[in-house]
Motif scaffolding. Sequence first.
Motif, PDB file in Angstrom:
ATOM      1  N   SER A  51      91.476 -19.170 -39.149  1.00  0.00           N
ATOM      2  CA  SER A  51      91.663 -20.342 -39.974  1.00  0.00           C
ATOM      3  C   SER A  51      90.209 -19.955 -40.738  1.00  0.00           C
ATOM      4  N   ALA A  52      90.732 -20.345 -42.040  1.00  0.00           N
ATOM      5  CA  ALA A  52      89.149 -19.921 -43.469  1.00  0.00           C
ATOM      6  C   ALA A  52      89.742 -20.585 -44.123  1.00  0.00           C
ATOM      7  N   ASP A  53      88.352 -21.200 -44.987  1.00  0.00           N
ATOM      8  CA  ASP A  53      87.768 -22.387 -45.783  1.00  0.00           C
ATOM      9  C   ASP A  53      88.215 -21.045 -47.765  1.00  0.00           C
ATOM     10  N   ILE A  54      89.611 -21.638 -48.506  1.00  0.00           N
ATOM     11  CA  ILE A  54      89.648 -20.569 -49.200  1.00  0.00           C
ATOM     12  C   ILE A  54      87.987 -20.959 -50.118  1.00  0.00           C
ATOM     13  N   CYS A  55      87.231 -21.872 -50.265  1.00  0.00           N
ATOM     14  CA  CYS A  55      86.192 -22.131 -50.371  1.00  0.00           C
ATOM     15  C   CYS A  55      85.130 -21.458 -50.240  1.00  0.00           C
ATOM     16  N   GLN A  56      85.158 -20.695 -49.186  1.00  0.00           N
ATOM     17  CA  GLN A  56      84.244 -19.574 -48.941  1.00  0.00           C
ATOM     18  C   GLN A  56      84.174 -18.536 -48.767  1.00  0.00           C
ATOM     19  N   LYS A  57      83.776 -17.477 -49.923  1.00  0.00           N
ATOM     20  CA  LYS A  57      83.738 -16.421 -50.294  1.00  0.00           C
ATOM     21  C   LYS A  57      83.645 -14.947 -49.077  1.00  0.00           C
ATOM     22  N   PHE A  74      99.063 -22.172 -50.601  1.00  0.00           N
ATOM     23  CA  PHE A  74      99.465 -23.322 -50.739  1.00  0.00           C
ATOM     24  C   PHE A  74      97.865 -23.986 -50.501  1.00  0.00           C
ATOM     25  N   ALA A  75      96.599 -23.366 -50.621  1.00  0.00           N
ATOM     26  CA  ALA A  75      95.739 -24.089 -49.963  1.00  0.00           C
ATOM     27  C   ALA A  75      95.283 -25.096 -50.879  1.00  0.00           C
ATOM     28  N   GLY A  76      94.125 -25.879 -50.540  1.00  0.00           N
ATOM     29  CA  GLY A  76      93.885 -26.727 -51.791  1.00  0.00           C
ATOM     30  C   GLY A  76      93.307 -27.898 -51.125  1.00  0.00           C
ATOM     31  N   ALA A  77      92.675 -28.671 -51.545  1.00  0.00           N
ATOM     32  CA  ALA A  77      92.097 -30.336 -50.680  1.00  0.00           C
ATOM     33  C   ALA A  77      92.989 -31.304 -51.551  1.00  0.00           C
ATOM     34  N   LEU A  78      93.746 -32.350 -50.802  1.00  0.00           N
ATOM     35  CA  LEU A  78      95.293 -32.975 -51.608  1.00  0.00           C
ATOM     36  C   LEU A  78      94.301 -34.521 -51.521  1.00  0.00           C
ATOM     37  N   ALA A  80      95.134 -37.466 -52.491  1.00  0.00           N
ATOM     38  CA  ALA A  80      96.328 -38.374 -51.001  1.00  0.00           C
ATOM     39  C   ALA A  80      95.728 -38.306 -49.814  1.00  0.00           C
ATOM     40  N   SER A  81      95.449 -36.898 -49.601  1.00  0.00           N
ATOM     41  CA  SER A  81      95.295 -36.827 -47.712  1.00  0.00           C
ATOM     42  C   SER A  81      93.270 -36.917 -47.294  1.00  0.00           C
ATOM     43  N   MET A  82      92.768 -36.860 -48.345  1.00  0.00           N
ATOM     44  CA  MET A  82      91.109 -37.237 -47.700  1.00  0.00           C
ATOM     45  C   MET A  82      90.782 -38.361 -47.602  1.00  0.00           C
ATOM     46  N   GLU A  83      90.299 -38.194 -46.251  1.00  0.00           N
ATOM     47  CA  GLU A  83      89.049 -39.695 -45.956  1.00  0.00           C
ATOM     48  C   GLU A  83      87.974 -39.778 -46.663  1.00  0.00           C
ATOM     49  N   GLY A  84      88.126 -40.642 -47.905  1.00  0.00           N
ATOM     50  CA  GLY A  84      87.362 -40.875 -48.766  1.00  0.00           C
ATOM     51  C   GLY A  84      87.262 -40.778 -50.037  1.00  0.00           C
ATOM     52  N   TYR A  85      86.023 -41.211 -50.482  1.00  0.00           N
ATOM     53  CA  TYR A  85      86.869 -40.190 -52.212  1.00  0.00           C
ATOM     54  C   TYR A  85      85.488 -38.905 -52.121  1.00  0.00           C
ATOM     55  N   HIS A  86      86.205 -37.734 -53.125  1.00  0.00           N
ATOM     56  CA  HIS A  86      84.965 -36.994 -53.147  1.00  0.00           C
ATOM     57  C   HIS A  86      85.564 -35.802 -53.555  1.00  0.00           C
ATOM     58  N   PRO A  87      85.935 -36.260 -55.675  1.00  0.00           N
ATOM     59  CA  PRO A  87      86.400 -35.056 -55.825  1.00  0.00           C
ATOM     60  C   PRO A  87      86.078 -33.920 -56.129  1.00  0.00           C
ATOM     61  N   GLN A  89      85.293 -32.096 -53.352  1.00  0.00           N
ATOM     62  CA  GLN A  89      86.060 -31.059 -52.878  1.00  0.00           C
ATOM     63  C   GLN A  89      87.501 -30.178 -53.462  1.00  0.00           C
ATOM     64  N   TYR A  90      88.251 -31.410 -54.396  1.00  0.00           N
ATOM     65  CA  TYR A  90      89.660 -31.359 -54.933  1.00  0.00           C
ATOM     66  C   TYR A  90      89.661 -30.356 -55.689  1.00  0.00           C
ATOM     67  N   ILE A  91      88.104 -30.238 -56.776  1.00  0.00           N
ATOM     68  CA  ILE A  91      87.349 -29.942 -57.730  1.00  0.00           C
ATOM     69  C   ILE A  91      87.332 -28.133 -57.327  1.00  0.00           C
ATOM     70  N   SER A  92      86.374 -27.954 -56.474  1.00  0.00           N
ATOM     71  CA  SER A  92      86.347 -26.876 -56.062  1.00  0.00           C
ATOM     72  C   SER A  92      87.425 -26.172 -54.981  1.00  0.00           C
ATOM     73  N   SER A  93      88.090 -26.249 -54.419  1.00  0.00           N
ATOM     74  CA  SER A  93      89.312 -26.312 -53.917  1.00  0.00           C
ATOM     75  C   SER A  93      90.286 -25.501 -55.244  1.00  0.00           C
ATOM     76  N   ILE A  94      90.523 -26.283 -56.086  1.00  0.00           N
ATOM     77  CA  ILE A  94      91.033 -25.349 -57.347  1.00  0.00           C
ATOM     78  C   ILE A  94      90.249 -24.191 -57.947  1.00  0.00           C
TER      79      ILE A  94
END
Length: 113
Positions: A51-57, A74-78, A80-87, A89-94
């Motif tokens: 278990s690891a989050d690519i946004c956490q160095k 193949f990691a990243g926030a999507l 379409a599958s997010m609960e609520g609107y959190h752009p 998170q999407y930008i951070s993962s990219i």
Amino acid sequence: MGKNVIVLGATGHLGTNIAVHLKRIGYNVVAVGRRKSDNGFFAKLGIEYISADICQKEDFAKLPQQDIYAVLNFAGALPASMEGYHPEQYISSIVQGTLNVLDYTMKVGADRI
């Protein structure tokens, strides 16, 4: 013995299928996902899960640090599958996530990403 491959985003649809396929054709796969648990799915297939989050160095310290042939991301926030609107998170993962993946790849000496 097969070459060591890290599959980031392994708990997503694409990542899961690629990790399983690579294992079947002889690679030593380490499946990495943000989920705390894969509920034993990968262990049944002889694949280690981390278990690891690519946004956490700092999470990259949990991953193998040597003898890595390739890193597949193949990691990243999507949105379409997010609960609520959190752009953010999407930008951070990219942006931050991809930078962290590239740094890890260079650190471990993998020449394939």
